[in-house]
Design a protein around this motif. Structure first.
Motif, PDB file in Angstrom:
ATOM      1  N   ARG A   2       0.841  -1.198   0.000  1.00  0.00           N
ATOM      2  CA  ARG A   2       0.000   0.000   0.000  1.00  0.00           C
ATOM      3  C   ARG A   2       0.871   1.241   0.000  1.00  0.00           C
ATOM      4  NH1 ARG A   2      -4.122   0.718   4.739  1.00  0.00           N
ATOM      5  NH2 ARG A   2      -2.307   1.941   5.206  1.00  0.00           N
ATOM      6  N   LEU A   3       0.411   2.293  -0.683  1.00  0.00           N
ATOM      7  CA  LEU A   3       1.107   3.572  -0.636  1.00  0.00           C
ATOM      8  C   LEU A   3       0.684   4.299   0.640  1.00  0.00           C
ATOM      9  CD1 LEU A   3       3.053   5.391  -2.216  1.00  0.00           C
ATOM     10  CD2 LEU A   3       1.051   6.497  -3.210  1.00  0.00           C
ATOM     11  N   LYS A   4       1.682   4.704   1.444  1.00  0.00           N
ATOM     12  CA  LYS A   4       1.430   5.394   2.707  1.00  0.00           C
ATOM     13  C   LYS A   4       2.159   6.734   2.697  1.00  0.00           C
ATOM     14  CE  LYS A   4       1.012   1.149   5.408  1.00  0.00           C
ATOM     15  NZ  LYS A   4       1.507   0.431   6.594  1.00  0.00           N
ATOM     16  N   ASP A   5       1.854   7.576   3.681  1.00  0.00           N
ATOM     17  CA  ASP A   5       2.546   8.853   3.767  1.00  0.00           C
ATOM     18  C   ASP A   5       2.975   9.147   5.193  1.00  0.00           C
ATOM     19  OD1 ASP A   5      -0.151   9.337   4.568  1.00  0.00           O
ATOM     20  OD2 ASP A   5       0.136  11.467   4.226  1.00  0.00           O
ATOM     21  N   GLU A  31       8.880   6.263  -2.556  1.00  0.00           N
ATOM     22  CA  GLU A  31       8.426   6.562  -3.917  1.00  0.00           C
ATOM     23  C   GLU A  31       8.678   8.027  -4.270  1.00  0.00           C
ATOM     24  OE1 GLU A  31       7.074   6.011  -7.646  1.00  0.00           O
ATOM     25  OE2 GLU A  31       7.138   4.374  -6.203  1.00  0.00           O
ATOM     26  N   ALA A  32       8.255   8.946  -3.404  1.00  0.00           N
ATOM     27  CA  ALA A  32       8.358  10.368  -3.733  1.00  0.00           C
ATOM     28  C   ALA A  32       8.376  11.204  -2.457  1.00  0.00           C
ATOM     29  CB  ALA A  32       7.178  10.787  -4.611  1.00  0.00           C
ATOM     30  N   VAL A  33       8.842  12.438  -2.603  1.00  0.00           N
ATOM     31  CA  VAL A  33       8.856  13.413  -1.522  1.00  0.00           C
ATOM     32  C   VAL A  33       8.177  14.685  -2.037  1.00  0.00           C
ATOM     33  CG1 VAL A  33      10.291  14.844  -0.009  1.00  0.00           C
ATOM     34  CG2 VAL A  33      11.004  12.494  -0.573  1.00  0.00           C
ATOM     35  N   GLN A  34       7.183  15.136  -1.312  1.00  0.00           N
ATOM     36  CA  GLN A  34       6.536  16.402  -1.638  1.00  0.00           C
ATOM     37  C   GLN A  34       7.126  17.474  -0.721  1.00  0.00           C
ATOM     38  OE1 GLN A  34       2.298  16.439  -1.032  1.00  0.00           O
ATOM     39  NE2 GLN A  34       2.061  18.490  -1.881  1.00  0.00           N
ATOM     40  N   TRP A  35       7.906  18.401  -1.286  1.00  0.00           N
ATOM     41  CA  TRP A  35       8.498  19.484  -0.517  1.00  0.00           C
ATOM     42  C   TRP A  35       7.453  20.582  -0.356  1.00  0.00           C
ATOM     43  CZ3 TRP A  35      11.802  20.769   2.914  1.00  0.00           C
ATOM     44  CH2 TRP A  35      12.147  22.098   3.118  1.00  0.00           C
ATOM     45  N   VAL A  36       7.227  21.000   0.896  1.00  0.00           N
ATOM     46  CA  VAL A  36       6.257  22.041   1.214  1.00  0.00           C
ATOM     47  C   VAL A  36       7.047  23.236   1.762  1.00  0.00           C
ATOM     48  CG1 VAL A  36       4.202  22.623   2.553  1.00  0.00           C
ATOM     49  CG2 VAL A  36       4.539  20.259   1.752  1.00  0.00           C
ATOM     50  N   ASP A  37       7.285  24.223   0.907  1.00  0.00           N
ATOM     51  CA  ASP A  37       8.089  25.376   1.302  1.00  0.00           C
ATOM     52  C   ASP A  37       7.407  26.181   2.398  1.00  0.00           C
ATOM     53  OD1 ASP A  37      10.285  27.263   1.040  1.00  0.00           O
ATOM     54  OD2 ASP A  37       8.827  28.577   0.073  1.00  0.00           O
ATOM     55  N   TYR A  73      11.801  12.822  -6.532  1.00  0.00           N
ATOM     56  CA  TYR A  73      11.811  11.363  -6.615  1.00  0.00           C
ATOM     57  C   TYR A  73      13.234  10.851  -6.363  1.00  0.00           C
ATOM     58  CZ  TYR A  73       7.303  12.356  -8.613  1.00  0.00           C
ATOM     59  OH  TYR A  73       6.017  12.821  -8.798  1.00  0.00           O
ATOM     60  N   PRO A  74      13.650  10.794  -5.081  1.00  0.00           N
ATOM     61  CA  PRO A  74      15.020  10.371  -4.761  1.00  0.00           C
ATOM     62  C   PRO A  74      15.299   8.944  -5.243  1.00  0.00           C
ATOM     63  CG  PRO A  74      13.944  11.318  -2.841  1.00  0.00           C
ATOM     64  CD  PRO A  74      12.892  11.132  -3.885  1.00  0.00           C
ATOM     65  N   ARG A  75      16.507   8.761  -5.753  1.00  0.00           N
ATOM     66  CA  ARG A  75      16.960   7.443  -6.189  1.00  0.00           C
ATOM     67  C   ARG A  75      18.397   7.247  -5.718  1.00  0.00           C
ATOM     68  NH1 ARG A  75      12.261   7.381  -6.418  1.00  0.00           N
ATOM     69  NH2 ARG A  75      10.937   6.864  -8.167  1.00  0.00           N
ATOM     70  N   VAL A  76      18.807   5.997  -5.577  1.00  0.00           N
ATOM     71  CA  VAL A  76      20.153   5.656  -5.142  1.00  0.00           C
ATOM     72  C   VAL A  76      20.799   4.730  -6.171  1.00  0.00           C
ATOM     73  CG1 VAL A  76      19.678   5.977  -2.677  1.00  0.00           C
ATOM     74  CG2 VAL A  76      19.302   3.746  -3.728  1.00  0.00           C
ATOM     75  N   PRO A  77      22.143   4.728  -6.249  1.00  0.00           N
ATOM     76  CA  PRO A  77      22.822   3.878  -7.224  1.00  0.00           C
ATOM     77  C   PRO A  77      22.663   2.396  -6.896  1.00  0.00           C
ATOM     78  CG  PRO A  77      24.313   5.545  -6.356  1.00  0.00           C
ATOM     79  CD  PRO A  77      23.072   5.603  -5.541  1.00  0.00           C
ATOM     80  N   VAL A  78      22.591   1.609  -7.945  1.00  0.00           N
ATOM     81  CA  VAL A  78      22.613   0.154  -7.837  1.00  0.00           C
ATOM     82  C   VAL A  78      24.080  -0.262  -7.779  1.00  0.00           C
ATOM     83  CG1 VAL A  78      22.030  -1.984  -9.045  1.00  0.00           C
ATOM     84  CG2 VAL A  78      20.454  -0.052  -9.106  1.00  0.00           C
ATOM     85  N   ASN A  79      24.374  -1.344  -7.054  1.00  0.00           N
ATOM     86  CA  ASN A  79      25.747  -1.806  -6.899  1.00  0.00           C
ATOM     87  C   ASN A  79      26.000  -3.090  -7.683  1.00  0.00           C
ATOM     88  OD1 ASN A  79      24.804  -0.657  -3.982  1.00  0.00           O
ATOM     89  ND2 ASN A  79      26.813   0.057  -4.603  1.00  0.00           N
ATOM     90  N   ASP A  80      27.274  -3.246  -8.091  1.00  0.00           N
ATOM     91  CA  ASP A  80      27.667  -4.513  -8.706  1.00  0.00           C
ATOM     92  C   ASP A  80      27.986  -5.511  -7.602  1.00  0.00           C
ATOM     93  OD1 ASP A  80      30.275  -4.160  -7.761  1.00  0.00           O
ATOM     94  OD2 ASP A  80      31.096  -3.588  -9.699  1.00  0.00           O
ATOM     95  N   PRO A  81      28.312  -6.763  -7.938  1.00  0.00           N
ATOM     96  CA  PRO A  81      28.554  -7.778  -6.892  1.00  0.00           C
ATOM     97  C   PRO A  81      29.698  -7.462  -5.929  1.00  0.00           C
ATOM     98  CG  PRO A  81      28.155  -8.842  -8.999  1.00  0.00           C
ATOM     99  CD  PRO A  81      28.270  -7.366  -9.274  1.00  0.00           C
ATOM    100  N   ILE A 119       6.391  15.774   2.828  1.00  0.00           N
ATOM    101  CA  ILE A 119       5.565  14.581   2.988  1.00  0.00           C
ATOM    102  C   ILE A 119       6.233  13.464   2.212  1.00  0.00           C
ATOM    103  CG2 ILE A 119       3.282  13.564   2.689  1.00  0.00           C
ATOM    104  CD1 ILE A 119       2.214  16.504   2.549  1.00  0.00           C
ATOM    105  N   LEU A 120       6.522  12.372   2.894  1.00  0.00           N
ATOM    106  CA  LEU A 120       7.104  11.196   2.242  1.00  0.00           C
ATOM    107  C   LEU A 120       5.994  10.268   1.787  1.00  0.00           C
ATOM    108  CD1 LEU A 120       9.841  10.211   4.858  1.00  0.00           C
ATOM    109  CD2 LEU A 120       9.962  11.930   3.064  1.00  0.00           C
TER     110      LEU A 120
END
Length: 124
Positions: A2-5, A31-37, A73-81, A119-120
């Motif tokens: 489920r998508l939660k916040d 999944e996403a971050v909503q920045w509220v200035d 939409y934060p993302r992180v690098p995938v690693n090799d073995p 909001i995450l």
């Protein structure tokens, strides 16, 4: 799943800073971050992280001069073995970060008694 916040909204001190902690530990996929200035002064900076169960901190997102509302939409690098980060020049080797622990938003330069945050949105 489920998508939660989680809402990390707070009011700064006279020095323009505030740390806002989530109420509980979470386990999920960001999944996403909503920045509220909100009412923050221009030049506000923010660091979104998660404090893991072992006490270490994983930074998820760093914002500089975050003067406008935004969806991120934060993302992180995938690693090799071997653990080395794969080349992510085209974005193909990025993935959604795990949330394992207690979320924290640290604000600096927000101005005196100003309110805002983020909001995450995560899958759990």
């Amino acid at each position: 799943m489920r998508l939660k916040d989680i809402r990390l909204i707070g009011t700064t001190s006279a020095g323009g800073a505030v740390n806002i902690d989530g109420e509980a530990h979470v386990l999920g996929i960001l999944e996403a971050v909503q920045w509220v200035d909100g009412s923050f002064d221009n030049g506000v900076d923010a660091v979104l992280s998660v404090i893991q169960p072992d006490g270490t901190t994983q930074t998820l997102l760093t914002l500089t001069d975050a003067n406008d509302d935004a969806w991120l939409y934060p993302r992180v690098p995938v690693n090799d073995p071997t653990g080395a980060a794969l080349d992510d020049a085209d974005g193909a080797n990025l993935t959604k970060p795990l949330l394992v622990g207690k979320p924290r938003l640290a604000i600096t330069g927000g101005g005196n008694a100003k309110t805002g945050g983020c909001i995450l949105y995560y899958w759990s």
